[in-house]
Write a protein that holds these residues in place. Structure first.
Motif, PDB file in Angstrom:
ATOM      1  N   SER A   1      -2.061   1.006  -6.036  1.00 18.63           N
ATOM      2  CA  SER A   1      -2.391  -0.358  -5.606  1.00 18.63           C
ATOM      3  C   SER A   1      -2.659  -1.258  -6.805  1.00 18.63           C
ATOM      4  CB  SER A   1      -3.607  -0.323  -4.681  1.00 18.63           C
ATOM      5  OG  SER A   1      -4.007  -1.616  -4.310  1.00 18.63           O
ATOM      6  N   HIS A   2      -3.366  -0.734  -7.805  1.00 22.61           N
ATOM      7  CA  HIS A   2      -3.654  -1.525  -9.007  1.00 22.61           C
ATOM      8  C   HIS A   2      -2.377  -1.882  -9.753  1.00 22.61           C
ATOM      9  CE1 HIS A   2      -5.687  -2.977 -12.567  1.00 22.61           C
ATOM     10  NE2 HIS A   2      -5.033  -2.099 -13.312  1.00 22.61           N
ATOM     11  N   LEU A   3      -1.436  -0.958  -9.810  1.00 24.45           N
ATOM     12  CA  LEU A   3      -0.172  -1.231 -10.486  1.00 24.45           C
ATOM     13  C   LEU A   3       0.598  -2.348  -9.780  1.00 24.45           C
ATOM     14  CD1 LEU A   3       1.010   2.397 -11.336  1.00 24.45           C
ATOM     15  CD2 LEU A   3      -0.019   0.714 -12.881  1.00 24.45           C
ATOM     16  N   PHE A   4       0.597  -2.321  -8.458  1.00 29.07           N
ATOM     17  CA  PHE A   4       1.262  -3.384  -7.722  1.00 29.07           C
ATOM     18  C   PHE A   4       0.531  -4.710  -7.887  1.00 29.07           C
ATOM     19  CE2 PHE A   4       3.311   0.109  -5.380  1.00 29.07           C
ATOM     20  CZ  PHE A   4       4.627  -0.357  -5.361  1.00 29.07           C
ATOM     21  N   GLU A   5      -0.801  -4.661  -7.950  1.00 32.07           N
ATOM     22  CA  GLU A   5      -1.571  -5.885  -8.166  1.00 32.07           C
ATOM     23  C   GLU A   5      -1.250  -6.500  -9.523  1.00 32.07           C
ATOM     24  OE1 GLU A   5      -3.455  -7.697  -6.435  1.00 32.07           O
ATOM     25  OE2 GLU A   5      -3.956  -6.538  -4.644  1.00 32.07           O
TER      26      GLU A   5
ATOM     27  N   PHE B   1       2.112  -7.083  -0.623  1.00 29.56           N
ATOM     28  CA  PHE B   1       2.228  -6.419   0.671  1.00 29.56           C
ATOM     29  C   PHE B   1       2.046  -4.913   0.525  1.00 29.56           C
ATOM     30  CE2 PHE B   1       4.766  -4.236   3.878  1.00 29.56           C
ATOM     31  CZ  PHE B   1       4.271  -4.791   5.051  1.00 29.56           C
ATOM     32  N   VAL B   2       2.722  -4.324  -0.442  1.00 32.74           N
ATOM     33  CA  VAL B   2       2.610  -2.886  -0.665  1.00 32.74           C
ATOM     34  C   VAL B   2       1.188  -2.532  -1.099  1.00 32.74           C
ATOM     35  CG1 VAL B   2       3.449  -0.940  -2.037  1.00 32.74           C
ATOM     36  CG2 VAL B   2       5.053  -2.659  -1.197  1.00 32.74           C
TER      37      VAL B   2
ATOM     38  N   LEU C   1      -4.856  -0.206   3.169  1.00 34.90           N
ATOM     39  CA  LEU C   1      -5.008   0.208   4.558  1.00 34.90           C
ATOM     40  C   LEU C   1      -4.893   1.730   4.696  1.00 34.90           C
ATOM     41  CD1 LEU C   1      -4.789  -2.833   5.119  1.00 34.90           C
ATOM     42  CD2 LEU C   1      -3.235  -2.294   7.004  1.00 34.90           C
ATOM     43  N   PHE C   2      -4.002   2.332   3.927  1.00 27.54           N
ATOM     44  CA  PHE C   2      -3.867   3.786   3.958  1.00 27.54           C
ATOM     45  C   PHE C   2      -5.175   4.455   3.531  1.00 27.54           C
ATOM     46  CE2 PHE C   2      -3.211   7.750   1.715  1.00 27.54           C
ATOM     47  CZ  PHE C   2      -2.446   8.492   2.598  1.00 27.54           C
TER      48      PHE C   2
ATOM     49  N   LEU D   1       1.166   1.235   8.275  1.00 32.00           N
ATOM     50  CA  LEU D   1       2.431   0.521   8.499  1.00 32.00           C
ATOM     51  C   LEU D   1       2.298  -0.483   9.638  1.00 32.00           C
ATOM     52  CD1 LEU D   1       5.062   3.400   8.114  1.00 32.00           C
ATOM     53  CD2 LEU D   1       4.748   1.446   6.588  1.00 32.00           C
ATOM     54  N   ILE D   2       1.733  -0.034  10.768  1.00 31.50           N
ATOM     55  CA  ILE D   2       1.574  -0.944  11.905  1.00 31.50           C
ATOM     56  C   ILE D   2       0.632  -2.087  11.540  1.00 31.50           C
ATOM     57  CG2 ILE D   2       0.733  -1.145  14.271  1.00 31.50           C
ATOM     58  CD1 ILE D   2       1.550   1.792  14.659  1.00 31.50           C
ATOM     59  N   GLY D   3      -0.505  -1.749  10.941  1.00 32.46           N
ATOM     60  CA  GLY D   3      -1.452  -2.783  10.561  1.00 32.46           C
ATOM     61  C   GLY D   3      -0.886  -3.752   9.546  1.00 32.46           C
ATOM     62  N   ALA D   4      -0.090  -3.244   8.589  1.00 30.35           N
ATOM     63  CA  ALA D   4       0.468  -4.104   7.549  1.00 30.35           C
ATOM     64  C   ALA D   4       1.485  -5.083   8.118  1.00 30.35           C
ATOM     65  CB  ALA D   4       1.112  -3.247   6.457  1.00 30.35           C
TER      66      ALA D   4
END
Length: 285
Positions: free
Chosen positions: A274-278, A207-208, A214-215, A74-77
């Motif tokens: 992540s792939h679904l969001f991509e 972003f997500v 990052l997670f 979260l902080i890094g994002a």
């Protein structure tokens, strides 16, 4: 030999080293971990290795790993996204400032392990440079155990999480066209409406997706935490280290592979999300 046949053979020859690398360093180790999780010390099939997953210390380690990964992601994002946006609006695409920051981010995103831990210890450790300056100039004392605490570990992780977010999220911010804002303003939209109705719906999937990356990056990190927490297994990678080094209980080897298998499952779920969001983000390209 026909030209199409030669092209096919050329493509196979070029891609073969890549697939060999993936098989040797990704598929094979994963297969060894998955199979080993179901084997006893006598190489017989067993499910006893999974019983220790319900122990209190194992659950606590997974909870701590997830907490550290979520907070550092979260902080890094958010910080990385702000830096990426500042680069887009404040620096020329081919200007020196942007090229320097992108180059530094590419290097720092890969900077971790013992060297990163040593850098923080030398800076804000018990006898670190910044620690001594704070004591001499402002009479402030930094807790000697701060780096070996969860806030300290999260801070160290953010050192490579923020640069990773910058290089990951920067292309998404670059994809926002200035003409879209001009069109929104010409239709009477204010800044808030532009961001909530136009820019954020476009940037949010990427972003997500970047935050999930990052997670996974933080969840699988080991060497930095191992250098800071030499005697405690507060996160799963350190618990795996302790199980592997245990020479008194042969069953600990199977437990280490169960822990690694559980981590693979968590990372796989995150990568699928992540792939679904991509895929959703690709509709805006």
């Amino acid at each position: 030999m026909s030209p199409s046949r030669r092209r096919s053979l050329g493509t196979a020859a070029v891609t073969m080293p890549f697939f060999a690398y993936v098989a040797a360093f990704l598929i094979l180790p994963t297969g060894i971990v998955v199979v080993g999780a179901f084997l006893s010390p006598t190489n017989a099939f067993t499910l006893d290795n999974f019983k220790k997953l319900t122990q209190a210390n194992t659950i606590e380690s997974f909870g701590t790993s997830i907490l550290v990964s979520v907070l550092s992601a979260l902080i890094g994002a958010f910080v990385g996204a702000l830096v990426a946006y500042a680069l887009v609006i404040g620096a020329k695409p081919d200007g020196p400032i942007r090229r320097i920051i992108v180059a530094l981010s590419s290097v720092l995103a890969q900077f971790g392990g013992v060297m990163l831990a040593f850098a923080f210890i030398a800076t804000i450790g018990i006898n670190g440079v910044v620690t001594m300056l704070l004591q001499q100039l402002f009479h402030l004392t930094v807790s000697p155990n701060w780096l070996s605490s969860l806030p300290g570990l999260i801070t160290v992780y953010c050192y490579f999480q923020i640069p990773l977010m910058i290089i990951t999220f920067l292309p998404a911010v670059d994809s926002i066209r200035p003409q879209w804002r001009e069109a929104s303003e010409s239709l009477g939209a204010n800044t808030w409406q532009y961001w909530t109705k136009v820019a954020c719906p476009i940037l949010m999937p990427r972003f997500v997706s970047a935050m999930l990356l990052l997670f996974a990056n933080s969840f699988s990190a080991y060497a930095t935490a191992a250098a800071l927490f030499s005697q405690r297994s507060i996160i799963v990678p350190l618990m795996i280290q302790g199980a592997i080094r245990n020479e008194m209980d042969p069953g600990q080897q199977g437990f280490a592979q169960v822990l690694a298998f559980a981590m693979i499952v968590v990372v796989a779920v995150v990568m699928v999300l992540s792939h679904l969001f991509e895929k959703r983000f690709a509709k805006w390209q």
